[in-house]
Write an enzyme that holds these catalytic residues in place. Sequence first.
Site, mmCIF file in Angstrom:
data_model
loop_
_atom_site.group_PDB
_atom_site.id
_atom_site.type_symbol
_atom_site.label_atom_id
_atom_site.label_comp_id
_atom_site.label_asym_id
_atom_site.label_seq_id
_atom_site.Cartn_x
_atom_site.Cartn_y
_atom_site.Cartn_z
ATOM 1 N N GLY A 24 0.653 -1.201 -0.093
ATOM 2 C CA GLY A 24 0.042 0.058 0.102
ATOM 3 C C GLY A 24 0.828 1.156 -0.016
ATOM 4 O O GLY A 24 0.389 2.463 -0.322
ATOM 5 N N ARG A 43 -10.714 21.601 7.188
ATOM 6 C CA ARG A 43 -11.619 21.742 8.224
ATOM 7 C C ARG A 43 -11.322 21.478 9.639
ATOM 8 O O ARG A 43 -11.766 21.768 10.508
ATOM 9 C CB ARG A 43 -12.763 20.603 7.899
ATOM 10 C CG ARG A 43 -13.620 21.494 6.366
ATOM 11 C CD ARG A 43 -14.784 20.372 6.356
ATOM 12 N NE ARG A 43 -14.356 19.067 5.635
ATOM 13 C CZ ARG A 43 -15.398 18.297 5.348
ATOM 14 N NH1 ARG A 43 -16.613 18.682 5.506
ATOM 15 N NH2 ARG A 43 -14.886 17.013 4.772
ATOM 16 N N GLN A 44 -10.020 20.665 9.656
ATOM 17 C CA GLN A 44 -9.694 20.494 11.188
ATOM 18 C C GLN A 44 -8.675 21.521 11.432
ATOM 19 O O GLN A 44 -7.582 21.194 11.564
ATOM 20 C CB GLN A 44 -8.917 18.944 11.018
ATOM 21 C CG GLN A 44 -9.765 18.012 10.732
ATOM 22 C CD GLN A 44 -9.105 16.422 10.757
ATOM 23 O OE1 GLN A 44 -8.146 16.461 11.779
ATOM 24 N NE2 GLN A 44 -9.662 15.529 10.192
ATOM 25 N N LYS A 53 -26.909 26.479 11.702
ATOM 26 C CA LYS A 53 -26.642 25.345 11.534
ATOM 27 C C LYS A 53 -25.916 24.460 12.603
ATOM 28 O O LYS A 53 -25.168 25.145 13.345
ATOM 29 C CB LYS A 53 -25.935 25.034 10.229
ATOM 30 C CG LYS A 53 -25.400 23.560 10.019
ATOM 31 C CD LYS A 53 -24.363 23.482 8.674
ATOM 32 C CE LYS A 53 -22.903 23.032 9.272
ATOM 33 N NZ LYS A 53 -22.078 22.814 7.956
ATOM 34 N N ARG A 87 -24.114 20.737 13.607
ATOM 35 C CA ARG A 87 -23.631 19.393 13.211
ATOM 36 C C ARG A 87 -23.962 18.574 14.121
ATOM 37 O O ARG A 87 -23.567 18.576 15.109
ATOM 38 C CB ARG A 87 -22.173 19.630 12.685
ATOM 39 C CG ARG A 87 -21.749 18.262 12.126
ATOM 40 C CD ARG A 87 -20.482 18.539 11.441
ATOM 41 N NE ARG A 87 -20.318 19.040 10.088
ATOM 42 C CZ ARG A 87 -21.014 18.669 9.013
ATOM 43 N NH1 ARG A 87 -21.301 17.519 8.888
ATOM 44 N NH2 ARG A 87 -20.871 19.589 7.581
ATOM 45 N N THR A 144 -24.882 19.583 4.353
ATOM 46 C CA THR A 144 -25.268 21.097 4.705
ATOM 47 C C THR A 144 -25.948 21.759 3.581
ATOM 48 O O THR A 144 -27.038 22.434 4.281
ATOM 49 C CB THR A 144 -23.884 21.831 4.565
ATOM 50 O OG1 THR A 144 -23.130 21.344 5.617
ATOM 51 C CG2 THR A 144 -23.799 23.367 4.952
#
Length: 309
Positions: free
Chosen positions: A37, A94-95, A190, A192, A224
């Site tokens: 891998g 996004r982190q 919003k 999550r 979203t």
Amino acid sequence: MSLRVVSGSSNTGLAGAVAGACDTELVDCELSTFPDGERRARVAPLVGDDVFVVQPTGPPVNDHLIELALLVDACRRGRSDRVTAVVPYFGYARQDRRDHPGESIGARVALDLLASAGVDRLVVVDAHTPTLEAMSSVPMEMLTAVPLLADAVRDACRAATVIVAPDLGAAKLAEHYAACLSLPVVVVRKQRLSGSEVRASTVVGDLGGGMALIVDDMVSTGGTIEAAARLVCDHGVRSVVVAASHVLPSGGGSARFEDLPIERVVTTDSLPHPLVPGGTIEEHSIADLVAATIRRLHGAPGQLPAPHP
Ligand code: R5P
């Protein structure tokens, strides 16, 4: 120092178009996977060259990220003079903070990985957060596809159109679309619930009952956009157009929109998507935007990018 363009495996179509717009061809390289891998990268000689490695780090994010780091390392060891990673979609962005105790900050780890591989500069399009630039130890060019996508939807935006930010984080992006299209903005609240489920509870602003242009930096699972579209339609909106800089190919997002009055999903070719004839996804190429930046960084005459509003 010659301008050279190398492509990883994640979006060879975009990389080829970028190379063409820079009046060059893609550098020969070999990318392979060992039986266990591990990825392996090998590039043609690049001694003294100014190399731009094009590799958005969309799904499978980890494979594409490590492949990018290996390509940067191969260019560096091949004695290229400068290596710029062109990462139109930057996975892990996004982190960017710790929402819970004990969490890692993936954006910082991904940036440090590329810096330690030897990258001199990064080019990113509509990064999830402007903080990415501040987190990076190497200079970063932040590009935006908003003017391109705003032009693509301009004709569809009737007088009764409002721009909808599907969460608070998208409010600044919505203001950028508003400046391009001279339209008002409303914001959805919003929450999550999980990686794929969100709850849209309230709309802040006047929807008007015409068309909604829902804008976001990215569509992943589609949760979203689905939640925002349902909410605005419950509040009288009759049709929806979506503009998002990045639509992740594996998210299955558009399948979630089937029972909603979503006319079009307008996006870029930052990531490859299988385009279904008659489907809602409509791609607009960022190849010229990226190529103009590469030429400017290489030292060719050109204009400075417009500052973000
Ligand atoms: C979130 O902060 C982002 O701007 C997007 O709204 C989100 O990541 C999209 O993900 P999904 O399509 O899975 O809801």
